[in-house]
Design a protein around this motif. Structure first.
Motif, PDB file in Angstrom:
ATOM      1  N   GLN A 181      28.375  39.283  38.885  1.00  0.00           N
ATOM      2  CA  GLN A 181      29.437  38.316  39.140  1.00  0.00           C
ATOM      3  C   GLN A 181      30.343  38.907  40.233  1.00  0.00           C
ATOM      4  N   TYR A 182      29.906  38.752  41.491  1.00  0.00           N
ATOM      5  CA  TYR A 182      30.569  39.424  42.600  1.00  0.00           C
ATOM      6  C   TYR A 182      31.706  38.579  43.171  1.00  0.00           C
ATOM      7  N   VAL A 183      32.869  39.212  43.308  1.00  0.00           N
ATOM      8  CA  VAL A 183      33.984  38.629  44.051  1.00  0.00           C
ATOM      9  C   VAL A 183      33.904  39.184  45.465  1.00  0.00           C
ATOM     10  N   MET A 184      33.916  38.287  46.458  1.00  0.00           N
ATOM     11  CA  MET A 184      33.669  38.680  47.842  1.00  0.00           C
ATOM     12  C   MET A 184      34.875  38.388  48.720  1.00  0.00           C
ATOM     13  N   ASN A 185      34.926  39.062  49.870  1.00  0.00           N
ATOM     14  CA  ASN A 185      35.838  38.636  50.919  1.00  0.00           C
ATOM     15  C   ASN A 185      35.038  37.857  51.963  1.00  0.00           C
ATOM     16  N   SER A 186      35.702  37.396  52.999  1.00  0.00           N
ATOM     17  CA  SER A 186      35.032  36.538  53.977  1.00  0.00           C
ATOM     18  C   SER A 186      34.091  37.304  54.888  1.00  0.00           C
ATOM     19  N   ASP A 187      34.085  38.626  54.795  1.00  0.00           N
ATOM     20  CA  ASP A 187      33.141  39.451  55.562  1.00  0.00           C
ATOM     21  C   ASP A 187      31.925  39.848  54.736  1.00  0.00           C
ATOM     22  N   ASP A 188      31.722  39.164  53.622  1.00  0.00           N
ATOM     23  CA  ASP A 188      30.575  39.427  52.740  1.00  0.00           C
ATOM     24  C   ASP A 188      30.620  40.814  52.112  1.00  0.00           C
ATOM     25  N   GLU A 189      31.803  41.309  51.902  1.00  0.00           N
ATOM     26  CA  GLU A 189      31.975  42.592  51.220  1.00  0.00           C
ATOM     27  C   GLU A 189      32.389  42.340  49.775  1.00  0.00           C
ATOM     28  N   VAL A 190      31.771  43.070  48.855  1.00  0.00           N
ATOM     29  CA  VAL A 190      32.140  42.956  47.447  1.00  0.00           C
ATOM     30  C   VAL A 190      33.482  43.662  47.257  1.00  0.00           C
ATOM     31  N   ILE A 191      34.480  42.917  46.776  1.00  0.00           N
ATOM     32  CA  ILE A 191      35.791  43.513  46.538  1.00  0.00           C
ATOM     33  C   ILE A 191      36.080  43.690  45.049  1.00  0.00           C
ATOM     34  N   ASP A 192      35.241  43.095  44.211  1.00  0.00           N
ATOM     35  CA  ASP A 192      35.412  43.259  42.765  1.00  0.00           C
ATOM     36  C   ASP A 192      34.175  42.682  42.090  1.00  0.00           C
ATOM     37  N   GLU A 193      34.014  43.037  40.829  1.00  0.00           N
ATOM     38  CA  GLU A 193      32.981  42.406  40.008  1.00  0.00           C
ATOM     39  C   GLU A 193      33.633  41.948  38.722  1.00  0.00           C
ATOM     40  N   GLU A 194      33.586  40.646  38.485  1.00  0.00           N
ATOM     41  CA  GLU A 194      34.198  40.071  37.294  1.00  0.00           C
ATOM     42  C   GLU A 194      33.492  40.591  36.045  1.00  0.00           C
ATOM     43  N   GLU A 195      34.253  41.138  35.128  1.00  0.00           N
ATOM     44  CA  GLU A 195      33.677  41.717  33.916  1.00  0.00           C
ATOM     45  C   GLU A 195      33.502  40.696  32.805  1.00  0.00           C
ATOM     46  N   SER A 196      34.379  39.721  32.732  1.00  0.00           N
ATOM     47  CA  SER A 196      34.279  38.716  31.665  1.00  0.00           C
ATOM     48  C   SER A 196      33.082  37.810  31.914  1.00  0.00           C
ATOM     49  N   LEU A 197      32.331  37.513  30.881  1.00  0.00           N
ATOM     50  CA  LEU A 197      31.182  36.619  31.006  1.00  0.00           C
ATOM     51  C   LEU A 197      31.682  35.211  31.314  1.00  0.00           C
ATOM     52  N   LEU A 198      31.219  34.661  32.434  1.00  0.00           N
ATOM     53  CA  LEU A 198      31.768  33.394  32.919  1.00  0.00           C
ATOM     54  C   LEU A 198      30.985  32.169  32.464  1.00  0.00           C
ATOM     55  N   ILE A 199      29.782  32.334  31.981  1.00  0.00           N
ATOM     56  CA  ILE A 199      28.960  31.152  31.714  1.00  0.00           C
ATOM     57  C   ILE A 199      29.076  30.635  30.287  1.00  0.00           C
TER      58      ILE A 199
END
Length: 235
Positions: A111-129
């Motif tokens: 569950q990757y949180v990205m910036n507009s340069d396609d860099e991973v800036i975080d990974e969401e730990e809570s299960l989102l689905i």
């Protein structure tokens, strides 16, 4: 004027979304395919919308901020908002209604949180689905309280579609717009008096729509699109 849109797609923040579905990639693919409007609708979160907004601005696309909410009944409902900031505020509120479970990337996907340069800036730990604890009526009401428009997703497809899940279109809440899967039959009564969206529910770049779903809008703005969605369809 006709505008071509795909208003349901998932980025790499959704665990079911392909890792190539970065905000920059999906916006670039939408531009290549000739779309005017896209909506990023990750499962129960808006955290990749800021990057998507930057990328849409760069490509000259209109971003409709959104997310796909799973109700207590396991119904999928799209929530569309006027700004990224509003969607993020809703997302923070919604997180309190998700199960207190951590994601298992090896099983569900990253569950990757990205910036507009396609860099991973975080990974969401809570299960989102997982399903929230909000029933359909409450989820729709909350979307409207945030100034948004609730739209049942793919109502005629899968166990998460409203008609398949409940067997009928409920009297309450009243929906002015619904999304249907164009490749499957849908009871005419379910869409009577409602605007109908046809979107891709893309989880892979190749699934994003071509110029095949057109909306007639007076201007290319989020407010015009939301006004069209929330206004009952003329007979």
């Amino acid at each position: 004027m006709l505008r071509f849109a795909d208003l349901h797609m998932h980025s790499c923040l959704s665990p079911c979304g392909d890792n190539d579905m970065t905000p920059a990639n999906l916006c670039g693919m939408a531009k290549i395919k000739g779309l005017d409007i896209i909506a990023l609708t990750d499962h129960n979160t808006a955290r990749n919308l800021p990057a998507a907004q930057e990328c849409c601005d760069a490509y000259g696309l209109l971003l409709l901020p959104g997310m796909e909410i799973t109700t207590r009944e396991e119904v999928h409902m799209l929530g569309y908002f006027d700004t990224v900031e509003t969607a993020l505020s809703f997302s923070e509120m919604l997180k309190e209604h998700l199960p207190k479970k951590k994601n298992k990337p090896d099983f569900f996907g990253h569950q990757y949180v990205m910036n507009s340069d396609d860099e991973v800036i975080d990974e969401e730990e809570s299960l989102l689905i997982g399903a929230t604890d909000l029933p359909l009526t409450a989820a729709a009401r909350l979307v409207r309280e945030f100034g948004g428009v609730p739209v049942p997703a793919h109502i005629n497809r899968g166990s998460n579609g409203l008609i398949i899940n409940q067997g009928f279109m409920p009297m309450e809440p009243v929906f002015t717009t619904v999304e249907i899967s164009a490749v499957l039959p849908c009871d005419e009564a379910a869409t009577r008096g409602k605007h109908v969206l046809h979107s891709s529910d893309a989880h892979y770049l190749g699934d994003i729509l071509e110029r095949e779903s057109a909306l007639r809008l007076p201007e290319l703005t989020v407010s015009a699109l939301l006004d069209w969605m929330r206004t009952p369809k003329e007979a």
